[in-house]
Design a protein around this motif. Structure first.
Motif, PDB file in Angstrom:
ATOM      1  N   ASP A 107       6.538   2.967   2.141  1.00  0.00           N
ATOM      2  CA  ASP A 107       5.170   2.895   1.632  1.00  0.00           C
ATOM      3  C   ASP A 107       4.262   3.597   2.634  1.00  0.00           C
ATOM      4  O   ASP A 107       4.613   3.714   3.799  1.00  0.00           O
ATOM      5  CB  ASP A 107       4.699   1.423   1.532  1.00  0.00           C
ATOM      6  N   PRO A 108       3.086   4.024   2.174  1.00  0.00           N
ATOM      7  CA  PRO A 108       2.121   4.493   3.170  1.00  0.00           C
ATOM      8  C   PRO A 108       1.903   3.388   4.217  1.00  0.00           C
ATOM      9  O   PRO A 108       1.844   2.200   3.870  1.00  0.00           O
ATOM     10  CB  PRO A 108       0.857   4.743   2.341  1.00  0.00           C
ATOM     11  N   SER A 109       1.817   3.771   5.494  1.00  0.00           N
ATOM     12  CA  SER A 109       1.837   2.793   6.590  1.00  0.00           C
ATOM     13  C   SER A 109       0.878   1.619   6.428  1.00  0.00           C
ATOM     14  O   SER A 109       1.191   0.506   6.800  1.00  0.00           O
ATOM     15  CB  SER A 109       1.505   3.492   7.915  1.00  0.00           C
ATOM     16  N   LYS A 110      -0.312   1.913   5.888  1.00  0.00           N
ATOM     17  CA  LYS A 110      -1.323   0.849   5.823  1.00  0.00           C
ATOM     18  C   LYS A 110      -1.080  -0.132   4.683  1.00  0.00           C
ATOM     19  O   LYS A 110      -1.767  -1.137   4.594  1.00  0.00           O
ATOM     20  CB  LYS A 110      -2.715   1.473   5.637  1.00  0.00           C
ATOM     21  N   PHE A 111      -0.143   0.195   3.805  1.00  0.00           N
ATOM     22  CA  PHE A 111       0.035  -0.637   2.612  1.00  0.00           C
ATOM     23  C   PHE A 111       1.439  -1.236   2.543  1.00  0.00           C
ATOM     24  O   PHE A 111       2.324  -0.674   1.897  1.00  0.00           O
ATOM     25  CB  PHE A 111      -0.224   0.203   1.349  1.00  0.00           C
ATOM     26  N   PRO A 112       1.650  -2.389   3.190  1.00  0.00           N
ATOM     27  CA  PRO A 112       2.999  -2.968   3.191  1.00  0.00           C
ATOM     28  C   PRO A 112       3.466  -3.396   1.806  1.00  0.00           C
ATOM     29  O   PRO A 112       4.667  -3.596   1.611  1.00  0.00           O
ATOM     30  CB  PRO A 112       2.868  -4.175   4.125  1.00  0.00           C
ATOM     31  N   ALA A 113       2.540  -3.556   0.872  1.00  0.00           N
ATOM     32  CA  ALA A 113       2.946  -3.852  -0.509  1.00  0.00           C
ATOM     33  C   ALA A 113       2.666  -2.630  -1.386  1.00  0.00           C
ATOM     34  O   ALA A 113       2.429  -2.741  -2.588  1.00  0.00           O
ATOM     35  CB  ALA A 113       2.203  -5.065  -1.036  1.00  0.00           C
ATOM     36  N   GLY A 114       2.716  -1.473  -0.778  1.00  0.00           N
ATOM     37  CA  GLY A 114       2.496  -0.240  -1.534  1.00  0.00           C
ATOM     38  C   GLY A 114       1.125  -0.239  -2.188  1.00  0.00           C
ATOM     39  O   GLY A 114       0.136  -0.683  -1.590  1.00  0.00           O
ATOM     40  N   LEU A 115       1.086   0.234  -3.408  1.00  0.00           N
ATOM     41  CA  LEU A 115      -0.177   0.312  -4.145  1.00  0.00           C
ATOM     42  C   LEU A 115      -0.262  -0.828  -5.158  1.00  0.00           C
ATOM     43  O   LEU A 115      -0.824  -0.689  -6.242  1.00  0.00           O
ATOM     44  CB  LEU A 115      -0.288   1.681  -4.828  1.00  0.00           C
ATOM     45  N   MET A 116       0.337  -1.977  -4.768  1.00  0.00           N
ATOM     46  CA  MET A 116       0.364  -3.153  -5.640  1.00  0.00           C
ATOM     47  C   MET A 116      -1.037  -3.534  -6.111  1.00  0.00           C
ATOM     48  O   MET A 116      -1.214  -4.121  -7.179  1.00  0.00           O
ATOM     49  CB  MET A 116       1.014  -4.313  -4.860  1.00  0.00           C
ATOM     50  N   HIS A 117      -2.046  -3.180  -5.313  1.00  0.00           N
ATOM     51  CA  HIS A 117      -3.411  -3.565  -5.695  1.00  0.00           C
ATOM     52  C   HIS A 117      -4.007  -2.683  -6.790  1.00  0.00           C
ATOM     53  O   HIS A 117      -5.213  -2.722  -7.024  1.00  0.00           O
ATOM     54  CB  HIS A 117      -4.340  -3.677  -4.482  1.00  0.00           C
ATOM     55  N   ILE A 118      -3.147  -1.955  -7.497  1.00  0.00           N
ATOM     56  CA  ILE A 118      -3.589  -1.326  -8.743  1.00  0.00           C
ATOM     57  C   ILE A 118      -3.361  -2.322  -9.889  1.00  0.00           C
ATOM     58  O   ILE A 118      -3.512  -2.006 -11.072  1.00  0.00           O
ATOM     59  CB  ILE A 118      -2.847   0.011  -8.995  1.00  0.00           C
ATOM     60  N   CYS A 119      -3.022  -3.573  -9.530  1.00  0.00           N
ATOM     61  CA  CYS A 119      -2.618  -4.561 -10.539  1.00  0.00           C
ATOM     62  C   CYS A 119      -3.761  -5.046 -11.436  1.00  0.00           C
ATOM     63  O   CYS A 119      -3.541  -5.887 -12.300  1.00  0.00           O
ATOM     64  CB  CYS A 119      -1.912  -5.742  -9.887  1.00  0.00           C
ATOM     65  N   THR A 120      -4.967  -4.504 -11.273  1.00  0.00           N
ATOM     66  CA  THR A 120      -6.012  -4.825 -12.260  1.00  0.00           C
ATOM     67  C   THR A 120      -5.809  -3.986 -13.531  1.00  0.00           C
ATOM     68  O   THR A 120      -6.485  -4.216 -14.538  1.00  0.00           O
ATOM     69  CB  THR A 120      -7.427  -4.572 -11.699  1.00  0.00           C
TER      70      THR A 120
END
Lengths: 196, 805
Positions: free
Chosen positions: B346-359
């Protein structure tokens, strides 16, 4: 991969014969197709190996066997075997509690409760057949055990026949025959018939 | 193709330059279908040796001893290496892309089944295979942890003894020895407040099983160290060759200029080929030590068991809404099973990847996402399987939870989406979890699909079937993806920003060679990048050669995964081509003796405005660039662009699936699957069609059959193709495709990327359809895989298979 199995075999002769035989670990091990005790460390600790041939694959498990909880009153004992195959890709363990129950003067019953655990390739490749394979191995074991006990008498004709059958006992797990009995067993179960 | 006559799908013969929009035939296929591809395992070098791995049968055990003598005694064996041999080089552990470390060869302990314990190097792979069986390893078994939910129990066995006491994790404080990180996005307090006061709330637990991309070609490499020149060449199945070069240089101390990484033809990657694996490291070490090339290629069981898995997310989706079904807040909780080492890509700053596209595609006023990552005795990984960094998980949780909300309120699942969509006029739209969705038109896509499939007719049919006791389900998903990582301000891998690059050279005769920092693994870059350049420069794409994957020649790029080639590499290509066209315009003005402003571009030439016949073609300009250019201009016609995207791109789609389930066998028949995708500007409709078919197939595989379960001893089950579901022509449903076009406003040609949408979008569609078949009986969710056995069990639980009469 873990399976629990309960088995009982009806044996000829008085219970004391079966119990006497059960305590001879090297002989008991020899009842297991493909198994043998390679070294007796002391009365309770042994080294052994089990060789199984299934299809093109031959697996030879080398391991330790420990005898625990020998209870002459209850005529029961516990065998714990643990081994790794010589290629380092699998391991297997069995925790077996066996006991002899007297039925009458000329027959008794051997009851076994085994928990078998396998890891590695044996589980990946053989896991789905483990219950059936273990079942067949134990059936063969029961047959050999029965012959051994029968050979101890008192029925002389039966003892003679048992000795002949023992002489013909296959020395290792025969994969093809095993596979066939697994398949027939599975079909028998599927159609609700008596297990082969 | 349902839209064969559309203007956007120009057949090849109608477009002389075969530019953007042309259904140009794939240039890669000629060699692939003739068996003339050049894959890693095709590479043979003089004196090459083969490496094979000794692997652990246990999931968790201490290594008491390793005896190599018998293996070394076998003729043809050159070396047997263990962690102790790598220790002096400090290569027995290596850094992962996620800020953790991973054992290259098991160091005192094994942490998962089939973990690499020792490597044997031999004359050929047969001898190596025999020799690994002769290496004697003595293990002492340890308690095994496979249930992520028990990972942080007080009495859980501690897996990572190397991390005991180190409670400052790479991403957050660790609260347990088996804890990796906690990561959150959004406003927790505001979200909780909305939930407390909401008219309606729903909550659904779901497990996204551990699966594996399992491309046709497994992972492998050939490492060749030239002792005389101290130059290392590695042929490798990598989706990110330039990143591998940087990692290899950092690990080995060899200057990056003396490391050459070549990704030749790759037989599919799907995220699995992003990481750096122990097999690569030991091959490189063996080649450096022995001074000869060393090849390592894993077999299918090794592949499924050890090189990166995907998913394994335990998720809870919660929505607070009003009684009309309008979303007021979203809350998502995730327990992420990362296996024994955190080797997520994943990109280093995002340990859960882009999971926050979950909206998702919805106008969600406030939201909160909480993710905890834990260690278990399973193989490391956590890659994006044909998706962009956990987007598949994100889309799954929101789409499933939307269905649950619709079901609770008795609102149709199409209608509840209609009510909550971000409206076309709201773009660019700021999501509650921090993204800016560039463009979209969700209502149009949904209505087009509903009409094409006669949705109301399907619902009527379903009603009739239900009355007859038959099981028919309709799945509907309206997903939004986030792809094209990414802006370097928030996306990096090992500190390298996630830009990408293109270098284009126009030769004197007007043909072109172009090289990119990405790498095709079946996407058809040789075909589509040429089309972008063709449209920008007016040079026929058949005269444009595309090269990728050789770090000695291609410009530095972050590689191909997360649908980033078109959004980032494609943008770099367009921008570099525009730099060339700007120079060409100056040359044309010089040749035509007019000012630049008097020229206009027309397909393949500059024309003097209002003066017919006064024109210079790109070919004429190319020739002039090498011999007749304006004074002071440097010769040649080439350009390089390193493109840092201003934003991600957000492809979207509406998928509809109809299934019939046999209530006596649990067998599902996918009667209809209709996929509408919007990937912005369409570069090559034929390639898009192929990508969508492939993605739908893989989505079908995941939803209906793929999983890698573990038993309590930590045995990985499903790691052979006897168990692991790879759909063939026999199982695959018929796919119907459709599209709308909503260009990305910030991408140079408006393209968004497409290859992963069908995977991301189809998986929840299958679940939606399966659950829908049972929804009238109160079923709100069923975990994947939806194979016949699991469905049959559910049918039995509901008592639906009783024959009556």
């Amino acid at each position: 991969m873990k399976v629990n199995m309960e088995k009982s075999f009806t044996l000829p002769g008085p219970a004391i014969n079966a119990w006497t035989f059960l305590q001879q670990i090297e002989k008991v091990a020899a009842c297991m197709p493909g198994a043998e005790i390679t070294e007796a460390i002391d009365e309770r600790n042994y080294k052994g190996k089990v060789k199984a041939k299934i299809g093109p694959a031959t697996m030879a498990f080398n391991g330790d066997i420990v005898v625990e909880d020998i209870d002459p009153e209850a005529m029961s004992l516990r065998l714990i075997g643990k081994g790794q195959d010589s290629k380092g890709t699998s391991s297997a363990a069995m925790d077996l509690t066996a006991r002899v129950i007297a039925v009458d003067e000329s027959s008794c019953e051997l009851q076994g409760n085994a928990e078998m655990t396998v890891t590695g390739k044996a589980a990946s490749l053989g896991g789905r057949m483990l219950t059936q394979v273990a079942d067949q191995i134990l059936n063969q074991f029961g047959k050999n055990f029965e012959n051994n006990v029968a050979a101890m008498g008192p029925d002389e004709a039966a003892a003679q026949q048992a000795k002949e059958e023992l002489a013909q006992q296959p020395k290792e797990l025969n994969g093809l025959a095993l596979a066939w009995s697994v398949i027939t067993g599975w079909f028998a179960g599927l159609f609700g018939g008596k297990k082969a | 193709m349902d839209n064969a006559n559309d203007a956007n799908n120009a057949p090849e013969q109608d477009d002389p330059i075969k530019g953007v929009g042309c259904a140009r035939k794939r240039k890669e296929d000629a060699r692939f279908i003739q068996g003339k591809g050049n894959y890693v395992d095709d590479i043979k070098m003089p004196g090459m040796l083969f490496a094979d791995m000794v692997r652990s049968p246990y999931a968790h055990a201490r290594i008491k001893s390793i005896n190599k003598e018998k293996a070394l005694a076998l003729p043809g064996v050159h070396a047997v290496l263990t962690a102790d041999d790598l220790k002096p080089l400090n290569l027995h552990w290596m850094p992962t892309l996620a800020g953790d470390v991973q054992a290259v060869l098991a160091d005192e302990k094994v942490h998962f089944q089939y973990q690499e314990v020792a490597v044997v190097v031999a004359d050929n792979r047969y001898i190596a295979a025999d020799a690994i069986e002769l290496v004697e390893v003595e293990y002492e078994e340890l308690p095994v942890l496979v249930d992520a939910h028990k990972a942080m129990d007080d009495d859980a066995p501690i897996l990572r003894e190397d991390l005991v006491g180190k409670m400052d994790g790479a991403h957050s404080k660790r609260v347990h020895d088996n804890h990796i990180f906690n990561w959150q996005a959004g406003d927790k307090d505001a979200t909780d407040r909305v939930f407390e006061q909401a008219e309606v709330t729903v909550k659904q637990d779901m497990y996204y099983p551990r699966v594996h991309p399992s491309p046709l070609e497994t992972c492998g490499c050939v490492a060749s160290f030239d002792k005389v020149n101290e130059h290392l060449t590695v042929y490798i199945t990598s989706q990110a060759p330039h990143v591998v070069r940087t990692v290899v240089s950092m690990l080995s101390g060899i200057p990056e200029s003396k490391v050459r990484i070549v990704s030749p033809d790759i037989g599919g990657g799907f995220g699995n080929k992003v990481g750096v694996y122990p097999g690569y490291v030991v091959s490189i070490v063996a080649s450096i030590v022995l001074g000869v090339p060393v090849k390592w290629v894993e077999n299918r069981m090794e592949h499924l068991s050890t090189t990166a898995f995907a998913r394994d997310y335990h998720m809870t989706g919660e929505i607070a809404a009003d009684s009309d079904g309008r979303i007021k807040a979203l809350r998502v909780n995730v327990l992420a099973d990362h296996g024994a080492f955190d080797a997520c890509a994943d990109p280093s700053k995002f340990p859960a990847g882009l999971m926050h596209i979950c909206t998702g595609s919805y106008d969600v006023p406030v939201a909160h996402l909480n993710v905890d990552g834990v260690y278990t005795n399973k193989a490391p990984g956590g890659v994006a399987y044909r998706c962009s960094f956990r987007v598949t998980e994100a889309v799954y949780v929101i789409e499933r939870t939307m269905d649950v909300l619709a079901q609770k309120l008795g609102i149709d699942k199409a209608e509840i989406r209609r009510r909550n969509f971000i409206k076309a006029e709201q773009f660019p739209y700021q999501t509650a979890l921090g993204w800016e969705i560039d463009s979209g038109d969700y209502h149009t896509a949904l209505e087009k699909v509903l009409e094409a499939c006669d949705y109301e007719g399907l619902r009527r049919e379903q009603q009739e079937k239900r009355e007859k006791g038959e099981l028919m389900g309709i799945g509907l998903v309206t997903f939004t993806e986030i792809v094209g990582a990414g802006p370097t301000r928030n996306c990096d891998i090992l500190g390298v920003g996630m830009f990408d690059s293109a270098e284009i050279r126009v030769h004197p005769t007007g043909s072109v060679i172009a090289r990119m920092g990405t790498i095709t693994q079946g996407q058809g870059h040789q075909t589509t990048y040429a089309q972008i350049i063709a449209s920008e420069l007016g040079i026929p794409s058949d005269e444009i050669s595309i090269e990728e994957g050789d770090t000695d020649t291609a410009p530095y790029g972050l590689g191909t995964y997360g649908s980033r080639s078109t959004p980032v590499g494609g943008a770099a290509t367009a921008v570099a081509a525009r730099k060339i066209r700007a120079k060409a315009q100056k040359i044309a003005a010089h040749l035509l003796e007019v000012s630049e402003q008097d020229l206009e571009w027309d397909v393949d030439r500059f024309k003097v405005k209002g003066v017919p016949g006064q024109e210079k073609t790109m070919k004429e300009i190319a020739w002039a660039a090498y011999n007749d250019r304006p004074e002071g201009m440097e010769p040649g016609l080439e350009a390089v662009d390193y493109y840092d995207p201003p934003n991600f791109t957000y492809p979207f789609g509406t998928y509809l699936c109809v299934v019939d389930i046999d209530k006596y066998t649990g067998v599902t028949k996918v009667r209809r699957f209709y996929a509408l995708d919007d990937c912005g500007t369409r570069i090559n409709p034929m390639i898009i069609e192929g990508q969508i078919h492939g993605g739908l197939n893989e989505g079908f595989a995941v939803a209906m059959g793929q999983e890698l379960p573990f038993d309590e001893q930590g045995n990985i089950l499903g790691n052979t193709l006897m168990d692991y579901f790879i759909p063939t022509f026999v199982e695959t449903p018929k796919w119907e495709t459709d599209y709308t076009v909503t260009p990305s406003p910030h991408h140079p040609i408006g393209a968004k990327g497409v290859a992963e949408s069908p995977h991301v979008g189809s998986i929840p569609t299958f679940t939606s359809a399966i659950v829908d078949a049972f929804s009238h009986l109160g079923t709100t969710h069923l975990d994947m895989p939806h194979n016949a056995f699991r469905l049959w069990q559910h049918i039995r639980e509901l008592g639906l298979d009783k024959r009556t009469g």
